[in-house]
Structures are given as structure tokens and as C-alpha cells.
Design an enzyme around this catalytic site. Structure first.
Site, mmCIF file in Angstrom:
data_model
loop_
_atom_site.group_PDB
_atom_site.id
_atom_site.type_symbol
_atom_site.label_atom_id
_atom_site.label_comp_id
_atom_site.label_asym_id
_atom_site.label_seq_id
_atom_site.Cartn_x
_atom_site.Cartn_y
_atom_site.Cartn_z
ATOM 1 N N ASP A 22 99.988 20.670 82.762
ATOM 2 C CA ASP A 22 99.726 21.878 81.970
ATOM 3 C C ASP A 22 98.654 22.656 82.726
ATOM 4 O O ASP A 22 97.984 22.112 83.605
ATOM 5 C CB ASP A 22 99.221 21.481 80.577
ATOM 6 C CG ASP A 22 98.863 22.692 79.711
ATOM 7 O OD1 ASP A 22 99.499 23.745 79.867
ATOM 8 O OD2 ASP A 22 97.938 22.592 78.888
ATOM 9 N N SER A 23 98.486 23.917 82.365
ATOM 10 C CA SER A 23 97.414 24.704 82.969
ATOM 11 C C SER A 23 96.040 24.175 82.569
ATOM 12 O O SER A 23 95.056 24.455 83.234
ATOM 13 C CB SER A 23 97.548 26.167 82.561
ATOM 14 O OG SER A 23 97.523 26.277 81.158
ATOM 15 N N TYR A 81 96.876 30.230 82.871
ATOM 16 C CA TYR A 81 97.945 30.803 83.681
ATOM 17 C C TYR A 81 98.438 32.135 83.092
ATOM 18 O O TYR A 81 99.005 32.959 83.809
ATOM 19 C CB TYR A 81 99.144 29.840 83.742
ATOM 20 C CG TYR A 81 98.984 28.657 84.675
ATOM 21 C CD1 TYR A 81 97.770 28.351 85.291
ATOM 22 C CD2 TYR A 81 100.071 27.831 84.939
ATOM 23 C CE1 TYR A 81 97.647 27.254 86.129
ATOM 24 C CE2 TYR A 81 99.962 26.734 85.783
ATOM 25 C CZ TYR A 81 98.751 26.443 86.378
ATOM 26 O OH TYR A 81 98.640 25.359 87.215
ATOM 27 N N CYS A 87 103.590 23.300 79.491
ATOM 28 C CA CYS A 87 102.885 24.584 79.515
ATOM 29 C C CYS A 87 103.944 25.663 79.347
ATOM 30 O O CYS A 87 104.807 25.824 80.213
ATOM 31 C CB CYS A 87 102.169 24.738 80.856
ATOM 32 S SG CYS A 87 101.457 26.359 81.150
ATOM 33 N N ASN A 88 103.903 26.356 78.232
ATOM 34 C CA ASN A 88 104.919 27.373 77.970
ATOM 35 C C ASN A 88 104.934 28.457 79.045
ATOM 36 O O ASN A 88 105.994 28.935 79.437
ATOM 37 C CB ASN A 88 104.656 28.017 76.599
ATOM 38 C CG ASN A 88 105.092 27.124 75.458
ATOM 39 O OD1 ASN A 88 106.211 27.218 74.994
ATOM 40 N ND2 ASN A 88 104.220 26.247 75.010
ATOM 41 N N GLU A 130 89.682 25.361 71.538
ATOM 42 C CA GLU A 130 88.783 24.847 72.580
ATOM 43 C C GLU A 130 87.338 24.778 72.105
ATOM 44 O O GLU A 130 86.495 24.168 72.746
ATOM 45 C CB GLU A 130 88.933 25.676 73.858
ATOM 46 C CG GLU A 130 90.352 25.508 74.388
ATOM 47 C CD GLU A 130 90.550 25.869 75.842
ATOM 48 O OE1 GLU A 130 89.765 26.677 76.358
ATOM 49 O OE2 GLU A 130 91.498 25.327 76.439
ATOM 50 N N CYS A 174 102.865 27.170 72.013
ATOM 51 C CA CYS A 174 101.713 26.937 72.899
ATOM 52 C C CYS A 174 101.245 25.530 72.594
ATOM 53 O O CYS A 174 101.124 25.151 71.418
ATOM 54 C CB CYS A 174 100.609 27.953 72.609
ATOM 55 S SG CYS A 174 99.026 27.571 73.415
ATOM 56 N N HIS A 181 98.480 24.179 72.662
ATOM 57 C CA HIS A 181 97.228 24.052 71.910
ATOM 58 C C HIS A 181 97.459 24.058 70.392
ATOM 59 O O HIS A 181 96.627 23.560 69.638
ATOM 60 C CB HIS A 181 96.297 25.240 72.202
ATOM 61 C CG HIS A 181 95.466 25.090 73.439
ATOM 62 N ND1 HIS A 181 96.010 25.181 74.694
ATOM 63 C CD2 HIS A 181 94.135 24.888 73.622
ATOM 64 C CE1 HIS A 181 95.039 25.035 75.594
ATOM 65 N NE2 HIS A 181 93.901 24.853 74.971
#
Lengths: 271, 271
Positions: free
Chosen positions: A10-11, A42, A73-74, A152, A186, A188
Site C-alpha cells: 500500500d502507499s 499516492y 491501495c485503491n 491517522e 480506501c 483506511h
């Protein structure tokens, strides 16, 4: 049987929600995770740059003797997934297609909401694929750019006044419209599932792209007779491309269990 | 007199608040701005990486015939400012020292609040320097990690319910403590001045690090007789290291005026 590990990238660390699903669905598999934390996000990069980064991420994972890859990672999947699937000679599962398929199958009222980062929504990553599987579906997309910073910053507990307010603001139009299925586009966003579900109500199904990517990979490995066959829990190794500070806390949040393994920092530009 | 341009850089576009101050204070100067949007944010990188990036940013600006540099990034200034000041043979003004000095001079009750990104607060960038100028001062620091995403999502209007709530949450401890001076230790934060001031009240002085960096540079150039002497407004050229999509809107927000000039994308890894 194939005892080699699965590679996941993933990014950043959001892709760990897919690792969490792999651990649940395929507990006997070893996993190598790479989070490109040195070059996250990204979403604001050009497609050319994302393709270059995706190739480097895959090259790094292939420096281990892996049997398959999950693009968790979409953004990377949308910009580069179909290209690298042609270029590399191992199974590569993206997040977008299986998630779109699942949503198209699950909806009863043919109204699907999609939420994601601005880049994912702008790219209309899901719209066309959903209609491939179910042409009668209506789709409504909403970019939720504050969700990643909220996650985050660990603002994921139901009752957090800021997150509750932001969720209500972004999702009110989808609630008013009456979708019965909501794509969390996503990796997250699963951490916000409880707040999102609380707002949308119990009749709206949430489709988690990390889970669907994991399901897809499980099916691919099963068909090709490439599962490990191990009965003990597999090992997970973590690699990132920037400072490891804060990794354990964030990783534990995404995995929903303590991360005891060490993380190694690598120079991704070399790959 | 010295007609060469001034170079300004930041990890992203926040440093444009310093450009805005330079335009006000030194209207006859040409400016070259570089925003390292391809590698933003610097705050999560290691000091070694930030030093490397800072050198590359300066090398790029020096590919033009510039006379001085402003580091309009608290993170880069903290991690690398004093090192590059020794390495390069031209005036380099950081944001932190002049801002700390100003705060130390302005406070009357000797209570200074400092807000910044997690990286800036963790590095205690301001604390020691403030006490150099005023040893009797007490300092209280609060990291405000959601401010940058809020600004980058244009949530800067007074009355925005999310931003008002986040500002109140972060700043309540500083308000209760009774500081009379608040350092905006991140070049994004001036866009939130109105909301911050509305919450803290009219008796709290806000110290803007972009403005103080510009003042410091103006003084340095004046002393060295290096001002351009131009009476027409100077030209500004913009360079970034990633996609220019959205640049005009965001840049106009930071500069508080429309940006009509084109922006060029460069490959910063070459420098």
C-alpha cells in the site's frame, strides 16, 4: 501446496486492513507487507509516477520468493493494476474489481454509494466496473478527504465529536439518497466502520475493499492449489520506506491487534 | 543594489504565506518559489532525509541566479537550517529563529503558546530559542495535526463547524493557561488566523512565522545593500515537484490573491 509468502503493499499503512483480513481468511499464510510511507500519499501523484512506484513496490516484494501479490491501495490499483497484471508472471489481486463486484451483487435497491479519497473519486474507479456486473445500478460518489487524516490521528472512536460531525457532513447526501450499499473505497476507512454504520443505519451494507481483495486472493490461491496448507499461524514481516517512529501504534490500530514484530526501513528507490 | 531574485522553498504550498509577506514588505523583488509537493510532508521523514531534501531544494533554487533564500518550512528549518547556512555561500533565512525572537519580545505576561505540526512540536524547535531571547518566559506547546488537512481542504472560513470545533479542542488548554502570545509555527496556519483569533480573543497576539521570515530577510538585504531598488512589482515564478492539478486554487488561497502565472513541474531528485 505452496509455502511461499504472499506480498501485500500500500502507499502507507492503510493496507494493513487487508492484511488483517488475510490473517482471518488464510491464517496459515506467511505475509510480507510493504508500506511506502516515504512516498505516501499516492493520490496526488500523476499516473506515470504511480505506475513507477507500483513497479518498484512489486519489485521489492519480488526480492522475496513470494507466490502472489495484493495491491491493497485503491489509488495504485486504479492507476496501475491492469498494467502490472500483464507485466508480471504471478497472480496480482487488486482491491477495486472484487469490491465493485461485491457491491453490485449485494445491493437490493440498486443504489450504491461510493466513498474514497479525492483521487479515487475523481478517477471514477468503481463506477464502470460496478455497471459491468450490474448494469441497472445507480452510483453516487462522495470524496471524503478528511477521513484519512482523522484515522491517522486515531480519531476513530464512536462519540469523537469531530469525526462524528465530518462523517455526518460527508455522508448525509448518500443517506438522503437512500443507498443500501456503501463502498469503503480506501483501505483506511474500515477503521471508521462503526461511526459510518452508526450514521447510515443498520440497513446499509458496508463493503470493505481490504476484505474483498483478501477474498479474491484466497479464491485465486485455492483454485490454483497454491495455499500453504500450514495449520500454525503464518508469520508477517513489515517493511516501510521511511522512519519507523509511530509504526507500532498505527499498525496495531489498522490490524486491531498488537504488532510485536519489528519493522524494517528500506530504500524503495533502489528497486 | 542587487536585481537578482529571492528563492523561497517549502515542503508544499504553505510557504506561499511567506511569499505573500515578501510581496507586501519588498514589493520590488522578483521571487522564485519551489514547493516540494511531490515529497510533502517533510514532518514524518527522518532528519537525514530532510537534510537531503533541503539541499536538493536549495540546489534547484541556485540553478537560477538568486541572491538569498528563505526556508519557509518550519520542519526543514529545524532539521537542516543551521547546517545549510554553513554550507552555502548566500544569505539563508529560516522561519524559526526570527519567529521565536519576535514572540519573546512581544509577550508581556511571559506566557507563550506554540502550535505546530507533531514533528515541529516534538522537536521543541521554538522552546530553546525563545528562552535565549527571554529567559523568564514560560512556553506551552500543542501539536495541531488536523490543521494542515483542514487548510488543504479549504476549511478556513470562520463559522466552519468542523474547523471551529477542532480549533477549540486544540487551543482550549492554551486559553485556560492564559498565554498572551501564540506562535503559529507552521506556514499553513495563517489561513486559520481569523478562527484562531476569534477563539483566543483579541488580547492574544498571533506571531506568523512566514511574516517573521520575510521581515528577517528584508532586514538582511537592506543591511547588505542587496535590495533590488525596483519600483514596479516584482515577478514571481512557481515550481513544484508533482502534478499541477489544483495548484491555482490552493496557491490563491495561501497568497490571498489570484495566481495567474503558470506553474512548472520539475524533477527535484536530479538536484
Amino acid at each position: 501446496m505452496d509455502k511461499r509468502p504472499i506480498g501485500v503493499f500500500d502507499s502507507g499503512l492503510g493496507g494493513l486492513t487487508a492484511v488483517r483480513q488475510l490473517m482471518d481468511q488464510l491464517p496459515g499464510e506467511d505475509i510480507i507487507y510493504f508500506g511506502d510511507t516515504g512516498r505516501v500519499p499516492y493520490g496526488s501523484r500523476s499516473n506515470e509516477t504511480i505506475l513507477k512506484y507500483t513497479r518498484q513496490d512489486i519489485n521489492f516484494l519480488m526480492s522475496f520468493d513470494i507466490k502472489a501479490i495484493v495491491i491493497a491501495c485503491n489509488t495504485a490499483d486504479t492507476a496501475a493494476g491492469s498494467i502490472v497484471q500483464r507485466e508480471y508472471d504471478l497472480p496480482i489481486c487488486g482491491a477495486v474489481r472484487p469490491t465493485a463486484k461485491k457491491a453490485a451483487m449485494v445491493t437490493k435497491n440498486n443504489r450504491i454509494g461510493i466513498i474514497g479519497t479525492s483521487a479515487t473519486i475523481r478517477a471514477k474507479a468503481y463506477d464502470g466496473i460496478i455497471r459491468e456486473y450490474n448494469p441497472g445500478v445507480e452510483v453516487k460518489s462522495v470524496a471524503c478527504p478528511l477521513f484519512v487524516p482523522l484515522v491517522e490521528n486515531y480519531r476513530t472512536q464512536p462519540g469523537d465529536p469531530v469525526t462524528e460531525m465530518v462523517v455526518a457532513e460527508y455522508l448525509q447526501p448518500l443517506k438522503d439518497w437512500g443507498c443500501d450499499t456503501l463502498v469503503l473505497g480506501c483501505t483506511h476507512y474500515p477503521l471508521l466502520s462503526e461511526i459510518i454504520s452508526g450514521f447510515m443505519g443498520p440497513d446499509v451494507a458496508l463493503v470493505n475493499s481490504g476484505r474483498e481483495a483478501a477474498c479474491q486472493l484466497a479464491e485465486t490461491l485455492r483454485r490454483a492449489n497454491m495455499l500453504s496448507g500450514n495449520s500454525e499461524p503464518g508469520k508477517v514481516r513489515y517493511y516501510i520506506s521511511d522512519s519507523a517512529e509511530g509504526f507500532s501504534n498505527m499498525a496495531s490500530a489498522f490490524l486491531q491487534k498488537p504488532v510485536e514484530q519489528l519493522v524494517s526501513k528500506i530504500d524503495i528507490e533502489r528497486y
